[in-house]
Design a protein around this motif. Structure first.
Motif, PDB file in Angstrom:
ATOM      1  N   CYS A 199      23.660  96.992 108.142  1.00  0.00           N
ATOM      2  CA  CYS A 199      23.529  97.609 109.449  1.00  0.00           C
ATOM      3  C   CYS A 199      24.506  98.776 109.539  1.00  0.00           C
ATOM      4  CB  CYS A 199      23.774  96.587 110.570  1.00  0.00           C
ATOM      5  SG  CYS A 199      25.489  96.015 110.706  1.00  0.00           S
ATOM      6  N   ARG A 222      18.301  93.615 103.571  1.00  0.00           N
ATOM      7  CA  ARG A 222      17.682  93.300 104.862  1.00  0.00           C
ATOM      8  C   ARG A 222      18.257  94.287 105.876  1.00  0.00           C
ATOM      9  NH1 ARG A 222      19.633  89.279 107.057  1.00  0.00           N
ATOM     10  NH2 ARG A 222      17.925  88.805 108.490  1.00  0.00           N
ATOM     11  N   ARG A 276      14.646  92.309 122.495  1.00  0.00           N
ATOM     12  CA  ARG A 276      14.170  93.690 122.399  1.00  0.00           C
ATOM     13  C   ARG A 276      15.110  94.606 123.187  1.00  0.00           C
ATOM     14  NH1 ARG A 276       8.986  90.909 122.886  1.00  0.00           N
ATOM     15  NH2 ARG A 276       9.314  90.895 125.142  1.00  0.00           N
ATOM     16  N   ARG A 309      16.048  89.394 113.571  1.00  0.00           N
ATOM     17  CA  ARG A 309      15.020  89.679 112.572  1.00  0.00           C
ATOM     18  C   ARG A 309      15.213  91.085 111.999  1.00  0.00           C
ATOM     19  NH1 ARG A 309      10.783  88.256 115.559  1.00  0.00           N
ATOM     20  NH2 ARG A 309      10.985  86.092 114.856  1.00  0.00           N
ATOM     21  N   PRO A 310      15.153  91.254 110.643  1.00  0.00           N
ATOM     22  CA  PRO A 310      15.343  92.589 110.053  1.00  0.00           C
ATOM     23  C   PRO A 310      14.187  93.512 110.390  1.00  0.00           C
ATOM     24  CG  PRO A 310      14.690  91.014 108.369  1.00  0.00           C
ATOM     25  CD  PRO A 310      14.938  90.217 109.612  1.00  0.00           C
ATOM     26  N   THR A 311      14.483  94.798 110.448  1.00  0.00           N
ATOM     27  CA  THR A 311      13.446  95.786 110.705  1.00  0.00           C
ATOM     28  C   THR A 311      12.748  96.230 109.423  1.00  0.00           C
ATOM     29  OG1 THR A 311      15.196  97.453 110.653  1.00  0.00           O
ATOM     30  CG2 THR A 311      14.501  96.682 112.805  1.00  0.00           C
ATOM     31  N   ALA A 312      13.383  96.020 108.276  1.00  0.00           N
ATOM     32  CA  ALA A 312      12.800  96.383 106.987  1.00  0.00           C
ATOM     33  C   ALA A 312      13.558  95.676 105.884  1.00  0.00           C
ATOM     34  CB  ALA A 312      12.854  97.889 106.773  1.00  0.00           C
ATOM     35  N   VAL A 337      18.923  95.861 109.258  1.00  0.00           N
ATOM     36  CA  VAL A 337      18.896  95.472 110.667  1.00  0.00           C
ATOM     37  C   VAL A 337      19.348  96.690 111.469  1.00  0.00           C
ATOM     38  CG1 VAL A 337      19.670  93.808 112.391  1.00  0.00           C
ATOM     39  CG2 VAL A 337      19.513  93.128 109.985  1.00  0.00           C
ATOM     40  N   GLU A 338      18.420  97.306 112.154  1.00  0.00           N
ATOM     41  CA  GLU A 338      18.725  98.533 112.876  1.00  0.00           C
ATOM     42  C   GLU A 338      19.068  98.232 114.332  1.00  0.00           C
ATOM     43  OE1 GLU A 338      15.305 100.967 112.280  1.00  0.00           O
ATOM     44  OE2 GLU A 338      15.935 101.626 110.280  1.00  0.00           O
ATOM     45  N   GLY A 339      19.445  99.271 115.040  1.00  0.00           N
ATOM     46  CA  GLY A 339      19.762  99.118 116.452  1.00  0.00           C
ATOM     47  C   GLY A 339      21.219  98.742 116.667  1.00  0.00           C
TER      48      GLY A 339
END
Length: 475
Positions: free
Chosen positions: A388, A410, A22, A440-443, A412-414
């Motif tokens: 991303c 998939r 996180r 893990r993907p966010t959406a 993947v943010e951040g």
């Protein structure tokens, strides 16, 4: 707490993570690009100062003890440093186009293809081979003064750790001098490029990636840090792209398509490169196109559109942008993947007095999507696709991309690159982290079947227009 550092082309970032992956804090600072007459350079001191600043900010905002740090950054270019990692001259960026005449000559005389068949690297003007050869002919005193020609993250690593003598890793060294089978420099390639007398400038390759302890700038003194991989493979690691056939699309300044593979195929059209990973026998087939968010940024600044307006404008005009089409090859050095065409330039067609800003924005986004589809197809995508980069902040653009690519995304943010750098560092230090949780993907964005069918036809039309444009670029 784990810290990832991502030294990008236009932005330097640091991110802190907990043991579950996180994000605890993120800090960023913009850095400049000097563009003039096809020359694109960066100030190494500005970049290093930005690294120290964002590290200080992120460790202040998340004050837990730093277990370890991972470092990644932009690849290619030429970063000439002395024995302590300090700049000899401004860094030549991967976006630099001054060596295009050398690439043209090597394309014509067969050197370009020979290098690809030996290393899996399709040279382009901003990669180290052409740039070093150009500097050897036009600024030899800078090469004489340098201890090493390194890559962005290598300079930062040396400065953060106070090490004497530069090193790089197998991912950065993949372009264009490294033999992907032996994971060592191919001296024949060095000879072909006329650089045998500069062979000593190539930094030793650390395989696995180098580790050291920091000397106290930005991070607490004694912090464990690992150098690499560079940003493309770091993002693949951070997005969980490790199984053969799975791919990653990085929607950033550079539109990078990567597909994991265990098959080293040096036949076919020379384009892109094979990036060596930390697992021998595993590569990333990379098609890092010059086209990317920089193309959209140019259109937005030219039309006076703010980034936060993009989603609304994409909704104002239908697929096909009312006939407006964009070949989005805006880089001054042309294109490098999935083909090399140093003189290719962007083209806008179908524009009339009735065309709107929304038409231009949608047509640009569609053009970038078609370029991505071309790259992913050439890279051999057969599995899942992660996405991303800064472009993921636009939900409407992600829906458009899913439609243009005709497959689920998939998302993947951040800080995906920083995340991948931490995972690489943890493996290097033997620290157990849950990679599945970290990646893990966010959406997941599904394509619309009707729009996907429309764009499948549009993609074929894009390829036809591109073929014509490439022909004009060669005349």
């Amino acid at each position: 707490m784990y810290v990832g550092i991502d030294v990008g082309t236009s932005t330097v970032k640091a991110a802190a993570f907990d043991a579950e992956g996180r994000e605890l804090a993120v800090a960023s600072r913009p850095v400049g690009l000097a563009l003039h007459g096809g020359v694109v350079e960066q100030d190494m001191e500005e970049i290093y100062e930005a690294v120290v600043a964002v590290l200080g900010e992120v460790t202040h905002r998340a004050p837990d003890p730093v277990e370890l740090a991972g470092l990644t950054g932009q690849g290619d270019g030429v970063w000439l440093v002395d024995a302590e990692g300090r700049p000899v001259r401004a860094a030549a960026s991967w976006m630099d186009g001054r060596a295009h005449e050398l690439v043209d000559r090597w394309l014509a005389d067969g050197t370009f293809e020979t290098v690809f068949r030996r290393t899996g690297s399709a040279m382009f003007p901003g990669c180290p081979g052409p740039l070093l050869a150009w500097l050897d002919g036009h600024d030899p005193k800078a090469l004489d003064a340098a201890s090493a020609a390194v890559y962005c993250k290598d300079m930062v690593f040396q400065r953060l750790t106070g090490g004497r003598g530069a090193t790089t890793d197998v991912s950065d060294a993949s372009m264009p001098f490294l033999d992907p089978r032996t994971r060592t420099y191919d001296n024949r390639v060095v000879e072909l490029l006329g650089l045998t007398h500069r062979r000593g400038l190539l930094a030793p390759v650390s395989d696995p990636i180098a580790t050291a302890r920091t000397r106290g700038e930005g991070l607490p003194p004694g912090t464990r840090i690992a150098n690499g991989p560079y940003d493309l493979p770091a993002c693949a690691r951070g997005a969980g792209v490790t199984s053969p056939g799975d791919g990653l699309l990085i929607v950033g300044t550079c539109l990078a398509s990567l597909v994991a593979t265990t098959d080293l195929d040096l036949t076919g059209e020379p384009a892109g490169l094979y990036i060596n990973t930390d697992r021998p026998g595993h590569w990333l087939r990379a098609m890092p196109a010059m086209v990317g968010t920089a193309a959209l940024d140019w259109v937005l600044s030219t039309t006076g559109v703010r980034h936060e307006e993009v989603d609304g404008l994409l909704a104002e005009t239908p697929p096909g942008a009312n006939g407006v089409r964009v070949l989005p090859y805006f880089a001054p050095s042309g294109e490098r993947a999935p083909f090399v065409e140093p003189r290719l330039r962007a083209e806008l067609t179908g524009v009339s007095l009735e065309s709107t800003r929304a038409d231009l924005v949608r047509a640009t986004c569609e053009g970038i999507g078609y370029a991505a589809r071309h790259c992913l197809q050439a890279a051999g995508l057969t599995g899942t696709l992660a996405v991303c980069g800064g472009g993921t902040r636009s939900p409407a653009w992600m829906r458009l991309l899913a439609d243009v690519l005709g497959r689920p995304l998939r998302v993947v943010e951040g800080e995906v690159g920083a995340r991948g750098a931490v995972l690489a560092a943890a493996e290097r230090y033997g620290v157990a982290l849950d990679a599945e949780a970290w990646t893990r993907p966010t959406a997941v964005v599904e394509p619309d079947s009707g729009r996907a069918a429309y764009y499948a036809q549009g993609y074929e039309e894009h390829l036809a227009r591109l073929s014509e444009a490439r022909g004009r670029a060669r005349n």
